[in-house]
Design an enzyme around this catalytic site. Structure first.
Site, PDB file in Angstrom:
ATOM      1  N   SER A 270       4.123  10.192 -11.374  1.00 41.61           N
ATOM      2  CA  SER A 270       3.255   9.077 -10.994  1.00 41.61           C
ATOM      3  C   SER A 270       2.070   8.960 -11.953  1.00 41.61           C
ATOM      4  O   SER A 270       2.265   8.700 -13.133  1.00 41.61           O
ATOM      5  CB  SER A 270       2.814   9.246  -9.535  1.00 41.61           C
ATOM      6  OG  SER A 270       2.242   8.087  -9.019  1.00 41.61           O
TER       7      SER A 270
ATOM      8  N   ASP B  55      10.211   1.974  -4.555  1.00 41.69           N
ATOM      9  CA  ASP B  55       8.971   2.388  -5.206  1.00 41.69           C
ATOM     10  C   ASP B  55       8.329   1.183  -5.889  1.00 41.69           C
ATOM     11  O   ASP B  55       8.985   0.518  -6.703  1.00 41.69           O
ATOM     12  CB  ASP B  55       9.294   3.472  -6.240  1.00 41.69           C
ATOM     13  CG  ASP B  55       8.076   4.005  -6.974  1.00 41.69           C
ATOM     14  OD1 ASP B  55       6.952   3.522  -6.725  1.00 41.69           O
ATOM     15  OD2 ASP B  55       8.242   4.917  -7.802  1.00 41.69           O
TER      16      ASP B  55
ATOM     17  N   HIS C 134       8.809   6.475  -3.559  1.00 44.32           N
ATOM     18  CA  HIS C 134       7.832   7.105  -4.448  1.00 44.32           C
ATOM     19  C   HIS C 134       7.296   8.381  -3.791  1.00 44.32           C
ATOM     20  O   HIS C 134       6.948   8.378  -2.616  1.00 44.32           O
ATOM     21  CB  HIS C 134       6.675   6.149  -4.715  1.00 44.32           C
ATOM     22  CG  HIS C 134       5.728   6.641  -5.763  1.00 44.32           C
ATOM     23  ND1 HIS C 134       5.871   6.318  -7.095  1.00 44.32           N
ATOM     24  CD2 HIS C 134       4.640   7.437  -5.688  1.00 44.32           C
ATOM     25  CE1 HIS C 134       4.908   6.900  -7.790  1.00 44.32           C
ATOM     26  NE2 HIS C 134       4.148   7.579  -6.959  1.00 44.32           N
TER      27      HIS C 134
END
Length: 315
Positions: A163, A258, A288
């Site tokens: 991320s 996501d 995610h």
């Protein structure tokens, strides 16, 4: 691109909903950090046993950057030196730390049979962009400069993260290519944030707004960036770099449910078009953040094993 969760991912999402955890954007950044760390206790898998974990303080202009060295039991040493993955944790540049990603780093060290050094870069809003970038670049350079003392082969230095950490790994790789850092042998980009414009279709699809919601992404952005102009800076949005030619081999992972899915997909494709060797892995039924949830989601452990194999293949 409709996203349908795998049964176990759907069950985990339902459990998070029923737990009634308040959205990060409603509690303030300090409480968000506490909630994020607490969530790891119930979702992290059992950590593998390693040879050692060692605290490290990396010198930097603003003061030492905390870090942690993970050494597996059987590192792939050549002439006494092992490859290394410099890891940057996720958390929207606002939450997360060495503890939140401790088990992930242990698994990557064990699966890849290499040393992992996790970097605890400065967080926003106390330290806005580009503080996290500066720390990540400085830490990577220092690790390379001190490789032999650390038992590391500088020729097999890789960067990675999930991320926000994937964003930072991509930025470090670009910066290093442009002469502001050491040679990078590979980059592991786990559902990376690559473009703060947030205009890709997956940012507006309801089925992607699950644990990482569209509103919390905006909350992270507003905490991290100084203003709208930062969106166009490649150090914030690596997809906006002038060219991706000459970057190191990449492993890029995306998840179907996501908000960052499409920008990760596009970044992988652009790397390929630039002549970069890319291993692209899409998990259509996951959301995610699934990569850190190996206790609850078997696909997280599959991903860790695949990344470990990829790291081995880089040298």
């Amino acid at each position: 691109m409709p996203a349908v969760l795998d049964p176990d991912a759907a069950a985990v999402f339902k459990a998070f909903q029923e737990a009634g955890r308040p959205p990060y954007e409603t509690v303030g950044h300090e409480e968000a950090r506490r909630l994020y760390l607490a969530g790891r206790i119930v979702s992290n898998p059992e950590p593998p046993e390693l040879e050692s974990t060692t605290p490290l303080a990396i010198p930097a202009p603003h003061g030492p950057i905390p870090a942690r060295i993970y050494t597996p039991k059987n590192p792939r040493r050549t002439d006494g030196l092992a490859p290394v993955l410099v890891f940057f944790h996720g958390g929207g540049w606002v939450i997360g730390d060495l503890e939140s990603h401790d088990v992930v780093c242990r698994k990557l060290a064990d699966e890849g049979r290499l040393i992992v050094i996790s970097v605890d870069y400065r967080l926003a809003p106390e330290h806005k962009f580009p503080a996290a970038v500066d720390d990540s670049i400085a830490a990577t350079q220092w690790i390379a400069d001190n490789a032999k003392q650390l038992g590391i082969d500088a020729a097999r230095l890789m960067v990675g993260g999930d991320s926000a950490g994937g964003n930072l790994a991509a930025v470090v790789a670009i910066s290093a290519r442009d002469g502001n850092g050491p040679a990078i042998a590979g980059q592991v980009l786990i559902y990376p944030a690559t473009d703060f414009a947030m205009t890709h279709p997956s940012h507006s699809e309801p089925e992607t707004s699950l644990l990482l919601t569209h509103s919390v992404i905006k909350w992270f952005r507003d905490h991290y960036l100084n203003g709208a102009a930062d969106v166009h800076d490649w150090r914030a949005s690596p997809a906006r770099a002038t060219t991706l030619v000459g970057l190191p081999p990449a492993y890029v992972l995306t998840a179907g449910a996501d908000p960052l899915r499409d920008e990760g997909d596009e970044y992988a494709e652009r790397l390929k078009q630039a002549g970069v060797a890319v291993t692209y892995r899409h998990f259509p039924g996951q959301f995610h953040g699934f990569f850190t949830m190996g206790k609850l989601l078997q696909q997280a452990n599959v991903a860790a094993s695949e990344i470990g194999a990829w790291l081995k293949a880089q040298g």
